[in-house]
Design an enzyme around this catalytic site. Sequence first.
Site, short mmCIF file in Angstrom:
data_model
loop_
_atom_site.label_atom_id
_atom_site.label_comp_id
_atom_site.label_asym_id
_atom_site.label_seq_id
_atom_site.Cartn_x
_atom_site.Cartn_y
_atom_site.Cartn_z
N ILE A 137 37.22 -123.84 -15.79
CA ILE A 137 37.55 -124.75 -14.72
C ILE A 137 37.51 -126.17 -15.30
O ILE A 137 36.86 -126.42 -16.32
CB ILE A 137 36.61 -124.63 -13.50
N ASP A 138 38.22 -127.08 -14.66
CA ASP A 138 38.33 -128.44 -15.17
C ASP A 138 36.97 -129.09 -15.33
O ASP A 138 36.02 -128.77 -14.61
CB ASP A 138 39.17 -129.29 -14.22
N ARG A 139 36.91 -130.04 -16.23
CA ARG A 139 35.65 -130.75 -16.47
C ARG A 139 35.10 -131.36 -15.19
O ARG A 139 33.91 -131.31 -14.91
CB ARG A 139 35.87 -131.84 -17.52
N ASN A 236 44.91 -127.08 -14.21
CA ASN A 236 45.10 -128.13 -13.19
C ASN A 236 45.95 -127.67 -12.00
O ASN A 236 46.50 -128.49 -11.26
CB ASN A 236 45.73 -129.38 -13.79
#
Length: 349
Positions: A137-139, A236
Amino acid sequence: MTRLTAEAGDEGHTVQRLVHERLPASNAEAKGLIAAGCVTRNGRPVAKPDVRVKAGDTVEVVREQDRKYAAAAKGPRGGDGWRIVHEDDDVLVVDKDAGVLTVPTTAPGDDSLEEMLLAAYKKRGHKKPSLHVVHRIDRFTSGLVVFARHHPAAQELKRQFLERTPQRVYTAVAEGHVEPQSGRLSHQLAEHPKSLKVHVAAGVAGARAASLRYRVVERMPHADLLEVTLETGRRNQIRVQLAATGHPIVGDVAYGRPSPLIGRAALHARKLAFDAPRGRKRLTFESPLPADIRRLVTKLRTGAAPSLREEDEHSGVREEVVRPAQRRDLGVAEKPKDRHARKMPRQRR
C-alpha cells in the site's frame, strides 16, 4: 482436584502440554489455569507454562466448576508506526501508520516496514528471519498489510492476489459528492515514462485495466466518506480513479489539492481478508480509522472546506495537523517548483 503423574514419555514436556493433553483442556485454558495459580508440580505452584516435567512428577490441578480459564491477553506488539495484528507460522498481518514505506526503495530515507519487522524478529531471537512481500500500500496510506513468512506461503498468497480472491476494503474521504450513491469505476491506467506518475490512459500501449467498487457511507457538506473495495490492485489506483471522476481524495497533493485539515491523502486500508495458506480457513482483519482521518471527518461535518483555496495554496497557508518534522514526508510542503525537485519513492498498492 485432578492429579496427573508424568510418565517416561512425558519427560521434557511442559506443564502446559501435560495439562492440555491429560485433562483434557485447550492450550488457552491450560495457560489460564497456570496463570490463575491452579496448577502445582510436586506440591509447588507452577508460575510459567513452559516449566518442564520429569518422569514421576506429580501435577495437581484445582479448578472451579463452570469457571472459564483463559490465558492473559497479550498486548499488541509493534514499533514506531506499526502494530502486529496477527502472526502465525505462515503469515504476518501488520497495521501501519501513514508515512511508513511498505518495502525498501533505492532512495535514501527512513527504514521500511519490511526492514523494521525483520529487525524486530532478530531482536526476538530469530537468527535468519525472512519475510516475503505479497502486496503493498502507498507510503501515505495507513492500514493493513500482509507478509508471508516463507516461500510456499508467499506463492500461495500471490496466487490468491493474482486471482483477486482476497477482500481489500478502504475508507476514503473524497471532495464533493460522488454520484451515484454506489457504483463501479473502471479505467485503463498507465505510468508516465519519465515521472512514473499514474494516469488514466485509455487505448495507450501498456495501459492496464483497473476497477473498484464504491459506496457512499456519509455525505457531508463538501465531501463524501466512502467505502472502496478493490477489484484490481494497481499502484495509486483509488487515488487516480477518484480524481478522474472529479472527486480527488482530500489531502492528495499528487492527484488533487492540499488540504488545511489533514497532512496526507485521507485513505485507509480498513479491511483485509484472505484464505490461510494452509487449511483454506478464511482470515479476516479490520483496522480502526486513524485519528487524523477521524479529526478530518469531524471538521468536514461542520462544513469546513476540504481543500485550500488557490490563493492560500500559493501563500503556503497550512493547518498544523502533523509534527513539523513530518511536514515534508507527509506531502504537505509546497509542490516542487522545478523538475529537479525530489520525487516521492514509488509504492505499489
